[in-house]
Design an enzyme around this catalytic site. Structure first.
Site, PDB file in Angstrom:
ATOM      1  N   HIS A   1       0.832  -1.209   0.000  1.00 46.10           N
ATOM      2  CA  HIS A   1       0.000   0.000   0.000  1.00 46.10           C
ATOM      3  C   HIS A   1       0.866   1.258   0.000  1.00 46.10           C
ATOM      4  O   HIS A   1       1.416   1.662   1.024  1.00 46.10           O
ATOM      5  CB  HIS A   1      -0.939  -0.015   1.219  1.00 46.10           C
TER       6      HIS A   1
ATOM      7  N   GLU B   1       2.850   0.409   3.314  1.00 43.77           N
ATOM      8  CA  GLU B   1       2.358  -0.610   4.241  1.00 43.77           C
ATOM      9  C   GLU B   1       2.419  -1.954   3.524  1.00 43.77           C
ATOM     10  O   GLU B   1       1.823  -2.115   2.448  1.00 43.77           O
ATOM     11  CB  GLU B   1       0.920  -0.298   4.669  1.00 43.77           C
TER      12      GLU B   1
ATOM     13  N   ASN C   1      -4.949   4.312   7.811  1.00 41.70           N
ATOM     14  CA  ASN C   1      -6.349   4.680   7.634  1.00 41.70           C
ATOM     15  C   ASN C   1      -7.240   4.198   8.773  1.00 41.70           C
ATOM     16  O   ASN C   1      -8.391   4.594   8.868  1.00 41.70           O
ATOM     17  CB  ASN C   1      -6.876   4.162   6.290  1.00 41.70           C
TER      18      ASN C   1
HETATM   19  N1  LIG Z   1      -5.495   7.602  -5.281  1.00 43.35           N
HETATM   20  C1  LIG Z   1      -4.980   7.397  -4.071  1.00 43.35           C
HETATM   21  O1  LIG Z   1      -4.724   8.336  -3.305  1.00 43.35           O
HETATM   22  C2  LIG Z   1      -4.671   5.996  -3.618  1.00 43.35           C
HETATM   23  C3  LIG Z   1      -3.747   5.793  -2.581  1.00 43.35           C
HETATM   24  C4  LIG Z   1      -3.415   4.504  -2.200  1.00 43.35           C
HETATM   25  C5  LIG Z   1      -4.011   3.442  -2.841  1.00 43.35           C
HETATM   26  N2  LIG Z   1      -4.923   3.658  -3.829  1.00 43.35           N
HETATM   27  C6  LIG Z   1      -5.506   2.474  -4.498  1.00 43.35           C
HETATM   28  O2  LIG Z   1      -4.847   2.314  -5.738  1.00 43.35           O
HETATM   29  C7  LIG Z   1      -5.748   1.754  -6.707  1.00 43.35           C
HETATM   30  C8  LIG Z   1      -5.814   2.655  -7.920  1.00 43.35           C
HETATM   31  O3  LIG Z   1      -6.214   3.934  -7.544  1.00 43.35           O
HETATM   32  P1  LIG Z   1      -5.977   5.205  -8.491  1.00 43.35           P
HETATM   33  O4  LIG Z   1      -6.338   6.390  -7.684  1.00 43.35           O
HETATM   34  O5  LIG Z   1      -4.646   5.124  -9.121  1.00 43.35           O
HETATM   35  O6  LIG Z   1      -7.106   4.944  -9.613  1.00 43.35           O
HETATM   36  P2  LIG Z   1      -7.220   5.550 -11.078  1.00 43.35           P
HETATM   37  O7  LIG Z   1      -8.670   5.614 -11.380  1.00 43.35           O
HETATM   38  O8  LIG Z   1      -6.416   6.791 -11.207  1.00 43.35           O
HETATM   39  O9  LIG Z   1      -6.549   4.427 -12.015  1.00 43.35           O
HETATM   40  C9  LIG Z   1      -7.063   3.144 -12.169  1.00 43.35           C
HETATM   41  C10 LIG Z   1      -6.591   2.615 -13.517  1.00 43.35           C
HETATM   42  O10 LIG Z   1      -6.892   1.227 -13.572  1.00 43.35           O
HETATM   43  C11 LIG Z   1      -7.347   0.920 -14.905  1.00 43.35           C
HETATM   44  N3  LIG Z   1      -8.119  -0.331 -14.831  1.00 43.35           N
HETATM   45  C12 LIG Z   1      -9.367  -0.507 -14.333  1.00 43.35           C
HETATM   46  N4  LIG Z   1      -9.698  -1.824 -14.411  1.00 43.35           N
HETATM   47  C13 LIG Z   1      -8.618  -2.484 -14.931  1.00 43.35           C
HETATM   48  C14 LIG Z   1      -8.327  -3.839 -15.223  1.00 43.35           C
HETATM   49  N5  LIG Z   1      -9.221  -4.795 -14.991  1.00 43.35           N
HETATM   50  N6  LIG Z   1      -7.126  -4.130 -15.744  1.00 43.35           N
HETATM   51  C15 LIG Z   1      -6.227  -3.171 -15.995  1.00 43.35           C
HETATM   52  N7  LIG Z   1      -6.432  -1.858 -15.735  1.00 43.35           N
HETATM   53  C16 LIG Z   1      -7.620  -1.521 -15.197  1.00 43.35           C
HETATM   54  C17 LIG Z   1      -8.135   2.136 -15.306  1.00 43.35           C
HETATM   55  O11 LIG Z   1      -8.262   2.214 -16.713  1.00 43.35           O
HETATM   56  C18 LIG Z   1      -7.274   3.257 -14.708  1.00 43.35           C
HETATM   57  O12 LIG Z   1      -6.304   3.696 -15.632  1.00 43.35           O
HETATM   58  C19 LIG Z   1      -7.056   1.548  -5.975  1.00 43.35           C
HETATM   59  O13 LIG Z   1      -7.101   0.252  -5.474  1.00 43.35           O
HETATM   60  C20 LIG Z   1      -6.974   2.550  -4.830  1.00 43.35           C
HETATM   61  O14 LIG Z   1      -7.759   2.171  -3.716  1.00 43.35           O
HETATM   62  C21 LIG Z   1      -5.256   4.900  -4.252  1.00 43.35           C
END
Ligand SMILES: NC(=O)c1ccc[n+]([C@@H]2O[C@H](COP(=O)([O-])OP(=O)(O)OC[C@H]3O[C@@H](n4cnc5c(N)ncnc54)[C@H](O)[C@@H]3O)[C@@H](O)[C@H]2O)c1
Length: 504
Positions: A144, A156, A194
């Site tokens: 994480h 994490e 969190n």
């Molecule tokens: N944004 C944050 O602050 C943050 C922080 C820590 C963890 N996360 C976690 O990270 C993950 C991504 O978050 P994000 O903010 O980068 O999202 P995001 O929406 O910016 O990006 C997600 C990407 O995944 C792609 N995608 C969706 N389904 C897919 C699949 N089946 N195969 C391949 N690609 C696929 C989408 O096209 C998109 O480009 C989530 O699990 C989120 O909980 C986010």
């Protein structure tokens, strides 16, 4: 078990905000990196965006031109999962949906070798559940990262029920080799950060919902007295009210609606009204052009008392005695032993909040400060019937110490004290449940959410019984159970009572 060899290819699946950041980290560390996204063209766009960020690192002299060129040459975008077959690690950062993530990992398992480490960057899903359908679940781990991943050091490393300890160690060592500060934790809702951080938002919202203070005042007290880098309202406006509320909601749900994690009704209304914070132009504050940010409530100048009498031990506020003397206010010794209070010439009393209500015309509570010398603001609280002269004498005293004063409504435990005590309580509870070690909790809270001290460090500065006593008092006035001290905190405080010979 050592970190992955730098020659081993690493794949990042899902190339949005987090995927791009994680890919950049692995790339700059020296791995060949493959990007894959299910939306056509997005992995290529991500590679370009990462390339542009590398260019900026060269401009800032943080990377040489040759290093940038080599990194770019190691970065490729893949058209299908098949291209990830020789990867030693796949980090998934796709949309936060259990079904999508599970399906992706099932498909990945058909492509990669059995010794490929599989990692999810999920923030709120169970790592155990995401990896639940795998044929070889021991190689599955949570990694994480925090946003922005290239800048924030904390990672994490989350072990699900089936995670092989060797996989967790390899993920940990790899994150360390990438220049990160990993902490290990068990697969529980919110992991460490969190989970333990929830009261920072919840207590500010609770104080506001009780109309004890407005957001600007609560934020100012958290910053200037509590030593937090930002107040809870300005921080959630920055994070996004929808994002922050959804984390709170998912942690609360995942704990089977445990009352300690109850979301806030006022934040719900804010989200429903579309006031999501900076990104929508309005949240708790107004960010539209020309809008003025309201200032905190600050009391007008008041006269300092000629002298004070300090009775007993002020405990966490003991430093005030020295500060009062330095400010030129005479400190007279008390006749007998008191319960830790400052008495003004007219007989009125000032006490550090004990989690109860002041409730007397002769008593003013003041809030906890991280460091009374460094604090630039102190919150005072009195009940409705307080003698006006007492509040102004208390204000004058703190102003003589160079502090701004905010008078807030009488909420048990005020602002900083209740926030810090609840964070300490959740930290003790998490450790007792095997979520992480005290040192890792402290590291996670300092690096993940920039707290000035980790909860255990904070607890050591206070007294072993302080958080238990404060929360027990709050619980008497607010018996919902939301602030009730955990068994772990009770145990810790009872051990201190036993050492000091106090019956608990
Ligand atoms: N944004 C944050 O602050 C943050 C922080 C820590 C963890 N996360 C976690 O990270 C993950 C991504 O978050 P994000 O903010 O980068 O999202 P995001 O929406 O910016 O990006 C997600 C990407 O995944 C792609 N995608 C969706 N389904 C897919 C699949 N089946 N195969 C391949 N690609 C696929 C989408 O096209 C998109 O480009 C989530 O699990 C989120 O909980 C986010």
């Amino acid at each position: 078990m050592t970190a992955l060899d730098l020659s081993s290819p690493v794949a990042v699946v899902g190339t949005g905000t987090m995927g791009q950041g994680i890919a950049q980290v692995a790339l700059v560390a020296g791995h060949p990196v493959r990007l894959y996204d299910s939306v056509d063209g997005r992995a290529r766009e991500a590679a370009d965006a990462i390339g542009a960020r590398l260019d900026r690192l060269v401009e800032k002299d943080r990377l040489t031109g040759a290093e940038r060129d080599a990194a770019r040459a190691r970065l490729t975008s893949a058209e299908s999962l098949d291209a990830l077959a020789d990867c030693a690690l796949v980090v998934e950062a796709v949309v936060e949906r259990l079904d999508v993530k599970q399906e992706l990992f099932r498909a990945l398992e058909d492509v990669v070798g059995d010794d490929c480490l599989l990692a999810t960057n999920t923030s709120s899903l169970s790592v155990t559940a995401v990896g639940g359908a795998l044929r070889v679940p021991g190689r599955f781990v949570g990694l994480h990262f925090f946003n922005p991943a290239p800048l924030l050091p904390l990672v994490e490393v989350v072990s699900g029920f089936a995670t092989d300890p060797a996989s967790a160690t390899r993920a940990y060592e790899t994150a360390r080799a990438w220049g990160k500060t990993p902490v290990t934790c068990a697969d529980t809702p919110g992991f460490v950060v969190n989970r333990v951080a929830r009261p920072f938002y919840a207590e500010a919202l609770a104080v506001h919902e009780l109309r004890a203070a407005d957001p600007a005042t609560i934020d100012a007290v958290l910053r200037e007295s509590g030593g937090f880098r930002m107040g809870a309202f300005e921080l959630t406006d920055l994070i996004g009210q929808d994002v922050n509320e959804s984390v709170t909601h998912s942690v609360w749900q995942a704990f089977f609606q445990d009352v300690r994690f109850t979301p806030s009704l006022s934040q719900r209304r804010l989200v429903e009204s579309g006031r999501l914070g900076r990104k929508s132009g309005q949240g708790w504050y107004d960010y539209r052009e020309g809008a003025e940010r309201p200032g905190p409530h600050t009391a007008p100048p008041a006269e300092a008392p000629a002298y004070v009498v300090v009775e007993g031990d002020l405990g966490p506020a003991a430093e005030l005695v020295e500060l009062i003397r330095e400010a030129g206010v005479e400190v007279r010794p008390a006749d007998g032993y008191g319960a830790g209070r400052i008495v003004l010439p007219d007989g009125g009393t000032l006490c550090l909040t004990d989690g109860g209500l002041p409730g007397s015309e002769d008593l003013v509570h003041f809030d906890l400060a991280l460091d009374y010398r460094a604090a630039t603001r102190i919150a005072l609280s009195a009940s409705a019937g307080v003698r006006p002269g007492l509040l102004s004498g208390a204000t004058g005293l703190f102003q003589a110490l160079g502090k701004k004063v905010s008078v807030v409504g009488d909420v048990p435990g005020m602002i900083v004290a209740r926030t810090v005590a609840r964070i300490i309580d959740l930290a003790f509870d998490a450790v007792a449940r095997g979520v992480a070690t005290p040192d890792d909790v402290d590291t996670a809270m300092r690096l993940g959410v920039n707290y000035p001290l980790g909860p255990f460090e904070w607890n050591r500065r206070l007294r072993d019984t302080w958080a238990r006593d404060l929360l027990s008092h709050i619980h008497e006035w607010e018996p919902s159970g939301r602030c009730a001290p955990s068994l772990a905190l009770h145990r810790h405080a009872a051990a201190a009572d036993a050492r000091e010979g106090t019956p608990s």
